[in-house]
Design a protein around this motif. Structure first.
Motif, mmCIF file in Angstrom:
data_model
loop_
_atom_site.group_PDB
_atom_site.id
_atom_site.type_symbol
_atom_site.label_atom_id
_atom_site.label_comp_id
_atom_site.label_asym_id
_atom_site.label_seq_id
_atom_site.Cartn_x
_atom_site.Cartn_y
_atom_site.Cartn_z
ATOM 1 N N VAL A 1 0.861 -1.179 0.000
ATOM 2 C CA VAL A 1 0.000 0.000 0.000
ATOM 3 C C VAL A 1 0.898 1.230 0.000
ATOM 4 C CG1 VAL A 1 -1.762 1.292 1.249
ATOM 5 C CG2 VAL A 1 -1.814 -1.212 1.274
ATOM 6 N N VAL A 2 0.695 2.109 -0.974
ATOM 7 C CA VAL A 2 1.489 3.336 -1.074
ATOM 8 C C VAL A 2 0.547 4.523 -0.939
ATOM 9 C CG1 VAL A 2 3.027 4.715 -2.525
ATOM 10 C CG2 VAL A 2 3.194 2.218 -2.556
ATOM 11 N N TRP A 3 0.730 5.280 0.127
ATOM 12 C CA TRP A 3 -0.068 6.486 0.343
ATOM 13 C C TRP A 3 0.686 7.632 -0.307
ATOM 14 C CZ3 TRP A 3 -4.904 6.249 1.665
ATOM 15 C CH2 TRP A 3 -5.581 7.432 2.014
ATOM 16 N N GLY A 4 0.700 7.624 -1.626
ATOM 17 C CA GLY A 4 1.431 8.592 -2.425
ATOM 18 C C GLY A 4 1.505 8.096 -3.861
ATOM 19 N N ARG A 5 2.494 8.582 -4.595
ATOM 20 C CA ARG A 5 2.684 8.191 -5.994
ATOM 21 C C ARG A 5 3.576 6.971 -6.090
ATOM 22 N NH1 ARG A 5 3.485 13.928 -9.142
ATOM 23 N NH2 ARG A 5 1.383 14.651 -8.671
ATOM 24 N N LEU A 6 3.162 6.013 -6.883
ATOM 25 C CA LEU A 6 3.942 4.803 -7.102
ATOM 26 C C LEU A 6 4.483 4.824 -8.523
ATOM 27 C CD1 LEU A 6 5.056 2.049 -6.557
ATOM 28 C CD2 LEU A 6 2.772 1.097 -6.817
ATOM 29 N N ARG A 7 5.796 5.059 -8.657
ATOM 30 C CA ARG A 7 6.439 5.143 -9.971
ATOM 31 C C ARG A 7 7.593 4.138 -10.116
ATOM 32 N NH1 ARG A 7 3.040 8.523 -11.520
ATOM 33 N NH2 ARG A 7 3.048 10.751 -11.172
ATOM 34 N N GLY A 8 7.983 3.495 -9.048
ATOM 35 C CA GLY A 8 9.094 2.539 -9.085
ATOM 36 C C GLY A 8 8.614 1.144 -9.439
#
Length: 95
Positions: free
Chosen positions: A30-37
């Motif tokens: 769970v990513v509370w932000g931007r997931l670009r990786g």
């Protein structure tokens, strides 16, 4: 970016996962932000694992033995999404 995080259970990130970063979890991510990786949920074979993010646009997304990439075109407006395996392929839908 450039960081690698591994854990046998689930992982929650508060903040962005930038290009060059890698998250590998035995459970959900769970990513509370931007997931670009790059992310790999269910890394030990759990195809029921999910990946959630406020802006889901990973360089590569893996769930168990399945993998996917984000579409090349960017959306004008981002929405929180959850990715899961359904009928043998990864699908993303509104979270």
């Amino acid at each position: 970016s450039g960081q690698s995080l591994r854990h046998p259970g689930s992982i929650a990130v508060i903040g962005d996962v930038n290009p060059g970063a890698e998250i590998i979890a035995g459970g959900d991510i769970v990513v509370w932000g931007r997931l670009r990786g790059v992310v790999h949920a269910g890394a030990m074979g759990d195809a029921t694992a999910v990946v959630c993010a406020l802006d889901l646009a990973p360089a590569q997304l893996r769930i168990a033995g399945h993998f996917s990439r984000s579409p090349e075109e960017r959306r004008k407006r981002t929405i929180p999404e959850v990715a899961s395996v359904r009928n043998g392929q990864i699908v993303a839908e509104a979270w």
